[in-house]
Design a protein around this motif. Structure first.
Motif, PDB file in Angstrom:
ATOM      1  N   ASP A  23       0.755  -1.364   0.037  1.00 24.43           N
ATOM      2  CA  ASP A  23      -0.040   0.064   0.107  1.00 24.43           C
ATOM      3  C   ASP A  23       0.661   1.412   0.040  1.00 24.43           C
ATOM      4  O   ASP A  23       2.003   1.126   0.335  1.00 24.43           O
ATOM      5  CB  ASP A  23      -0.996   0.105   1.116  1.00 24.43           C
ATOM      6  N   THR A  24       0.087   2.299  -0.159  1.00 28.56           N
ATOM      7  CA  THR A  24       1.056   3.656  -0.404  1.00 28.56           C
ATOM      8  C   THR A  24       1.491   3.913   1.005  1.00 28.56           C
ATOM      9  O   THR A  24       2.677   4.925   0.923  1.00 28.56           O
ATOM     10  CB  THR A  24      -0.065   4.782  -0.906  1.00 28.56           C
ATOM     11  N   LYS A  29       6.354   5.196   4.063  1.00 29.57           N
ATOM     12  CA  LYS A  29       7.416   4.652   5.032  1.00 29.57           C
ATOM     13  C   LYS A  29       8.922   4.372   4.499  1.00 29.57           C
ATOM     14  O   LYS A  29       9.821   4.720   5.022  1.00 29.57           O
ATOM     15  CB  LYS A  29       6.639   3.648   5.683  1.00 29.57           C
ATOM     16  N   ASN A  30       8.781   3.488   3.480  1.00 26.50           N
ATOM     17  CA  ASN A  30      10.169   3.067   2.891  1.00 26.50           C
ATOM     18  C   ASN A  30      10.836   4.316   2.372  1.00 26.50           C
ATOM     19  O   ASN A  30      11.748   4.477   2.394  1.00 26.50           O
ATOM     20  CB  ASN A  30       9.722   2.026   1.709  1.00 26.50           C
ATOM     21  N   TYR A  31      10.052   5.279   1.898  1.00 23.73           N
ATOM     22  CA  TYR A  31      10.757   6.582   1.083  1.00 23.73           C
ATOM     23  C   TYR A  31      11.382   7.269   2.366  1.00 23.73           C
ATOM     24  O   TYR A  31      12.672   7.916   2.197  1.00 23.73           O
ATOM     25  CB  TYR A  31       9.776   7.479   0.461  1.00 23.73           C
ATOM     26  N   VAL A  32      10.759   7.327   3.514  1.00 28.65           N
ATOM     27  CA  VAL A  32      11.391   8.324   4.512  1.00 28.65           C
ATOM     28  C   VAL A  32      12.536   7.605   5.033  1.00 28.65           C
ATOM     29  O   VAL A  32      13.616   8.036   5.304  1.00 28.65           O
ATOM     30  CB  VAL A  32      10.190   8.483   5.558  1.00 28.65           C
ATOM     31  N   GLU A  41      16.180  15.529   3.766  1.00 28.83           N
ATOM     32  CA  GLU A  41      14.977  15.654   4.539  1.00 28.83           C
ATOM     33  C   GLU A  41      13.793  15.036   3.471  1.00 28.83           C
ATOM     34  O   GLU A  41      13.852  15.344   2.208  1.00 28.83           O
ATOM     35  CB  GLU A  41      14.552  17.128   4.595  1.00 28.83           C
ATOM     36  N   PRO A  42      12.880  14.062   3.952  1.00 20.54           N
ATOM     37  CA  PRO A  42      11.779  13.652   2.809  1.00 20.54           C
ATOM     38  C   PRO A  42      10.844  14.847   2.631  1.00 20.54           C
ATOM     39  O   PRO A  42      10.679  15.691   3.389  1.00 20.54           O
ATOM     40  CB  PRO A  42      11.311  12.667   3.778  1.00 20.54           C
ATOM     41  N   TYR A  43      10.400  14.650   1.494  1.00 23.68           N
ATOM     42  CA  TYR A  43       9.165  15.529   0.897  1.00 23.68           C
ATOM     43  C   TYR A  43       8.074  15.209   1.546  1.00 23.68           C
ATOM     44  O   TYR A  43       7.398  14.219   0.959  1.00 23.68           O
ATOM     45  CB  TYR A  43       9.230  15.704  -0.705  1.00 23.68           C
ATOM     46  N   ALA A  77      12.661   3.268  -2.972  1.00 22.03           N
ATOM     47  CA  ALA A  77      11.427   2.948  -2.154  1.00 22.03           C
ATOM     48  C   ALA A  77      10.632   2.118  -3.135  1.00 22.03           C
ATOM     49  O   ALA A  77       9.972   1.285  -2.788  1.00 22.03           O
ATOM     50  CB  ALA A  77      10.933   4.044  -1.723  1.00 22.03           C
ATOM     51  N   LEU A  78      10.353   2.723  -4.561  1.00 23.44           N
ATOM     52  CA  LEU A  78       9.530   2.040  -5.328  1.00 23.44           C
ATOM     53  C   LEU A  78       9.953   0.734  -5.759  1.00 23.44           C
ATOM     54  O   LEU A  78       9.203  -0.140  -5.975  1.00 23.44           O
ATOM     55  CB  LEU A  78       9.188   3.008  -6.696  1.00 23.44           C
TER      56      LEU A  78
END
Length: 354
Positions: A23-24, A29-32, A41-43, A77-78
């Motif tokens: 799920d998104t 979470k993985n992107y962070v 810094e995450p967007y 992350a993707l």
């Protein structure tokens, strides 16, 4: 008995979820986590940018705020590539648009890695099969992508790799002839891509040969090719005609504003293009506008346009062209008129000038 029945249902649901992609919330979470690993810094607005279903991501302008590093974090992350572990790639994404964000070659390479990560794979250890991605639409316009980025994107789309992408837009990137060649060498064996747009990519006459080779591929599926705003000239057009003679897929061909005029080389190229127009079985929409070929050049194209009843739209510049020749060449189908009027009403996506 009720509990015994519940177990296989839960197992079935879990299997379906892995097949469709996580799920998104997990994606964010993985992107962070990736951002933290590489020290950026995450967007935070990415939560809103990713559609509810995870099928679309649109980032325009300075949204990533981290240039190529931010793009790399998102693609990792993707792709399911996290430090110390690997998860399933996010396979729900169908539409990815990262525009005017200066991701450059490093960002393009990261996107290529994601495309490869979601390509269908053979059965591996333990009977697992990597899920097939669903990416259909990719727009990386105006991102300072050059030869290296184009090379990796091309390789990610070659035979045996991605089998889902149908639209690729790389407009306003300085690919040059080298980048165009690297890209075309990769996708020359791709039989699923239907739309390729390389507008304003600094492609000169040297880019004609590799694009021609692409057009000559027997299993090519590309129906729309947009090369507007480059500088192919007569020499480049002559090369393109060699591929167009063998092509059987193209229906829409846009070559507006490519510095084709009335030199000897240009006129020879126009004569060859006229023969293509006469014999090509699929071409129905051609944009040759902003090439000042005059009456002499126009008359070289006239037999092909006049005899090929398949051509419903033909746009041409009237500069230095007599009225009779211009009227005989210029035509716009009702479908093209409808598209044009819709674009004007929306008032968006104006053509960028550089």
């Amino acid at each position: 008995m009720a509990k015994a029945k519940a177990k296989p249902k839960e197992k079935g649901k879990a299997e379906a979820k892995v097949e469709e992609g996580y799920d998104t919330a997990t994606l964010y979470k993985n992107y962070v986590q990736v951002c933290d690993n590489i020290g950026i810094e995450p967007y935070n607005e990415l939560k809103q940018i990713v559609s509810t279903t995870g099928e679309q991501i649109i980032i325009t302008g300075s949204s990533t705020d981290k240039l190529s590093s931010g793009c790399r974090a998102l693609m990792n992350a993707l792709s399911g590539k996290l430090e110390g572990t690997t998860t399933e790639p996010f396979t729900s994404l169908k539409d990815l648009r990262i525009r005017s964000s200066n991701i450059n070659d490093c960002g393009a390479m990261a996107v290529a890695t994601f495309i490869r990560a979601t390509a269908e794979a053979k059965q591996g250890v333990g009977g697992t099969v990597q899920p097939q991605g669903k990416l259909l639409f990719l727009d990386l316009s105006d991102n300072n992508i050059g030869h290296k980025g184009a090379l990796h994107l091309g390789r990610s789309l070659e035979v045996g790799m991605n089998k889902t992408l149908t639209t690729l837009l790389l407009d306003f990137n300085s690919l040059g002839p080298e980048g165009a060649s690297a890209l075309c060498n990769g996708i020359a064996t791709n039989s699923t891509l239907t739309v390729l747009s390389l507008k304003h990519c600094n492609i000169d006459s040297m880019g004609g040969e590799p694009i021609s080779a692409l057009l000559a591929f027997k299993r090519l599926a590309i129906t729309t090719l947009d090369l507007s705003g480059n500088c192919l000239g007569g020499v480049g057009l002559t090369e393109l005609c060699k591929g167009l003679e063998k092509n059987t897929s193209l229906t829409t061909f846009r070559l507006a504003d490519n510095n084709i005029r009335q030199t000897d080389e240009d006129l020879a190229a126009l004569e060859a293009f006229g023969q293509v127009l006469l014999t090509h079985s699929k071409l129905s929409e051609i944009d040759f506008d902003q090439n000042h070929i005059g009456s002499i050049g126009g008359k070289l194209l006239l037999p092909g346009v006049r005899e090929n009843k398949q051509i419903a739209t033909f746009k041409i510049s009237e500069i230095n062209m007599d009225e009779e020749t211009y009227k005989a060449l210029f035509r716009v189908s009702n479908a093209s008129k409808s598209k044009g009027s819709k674009g004007k009403k929306k008032g968006k996506n104006k053509k960028k000038k550089k």
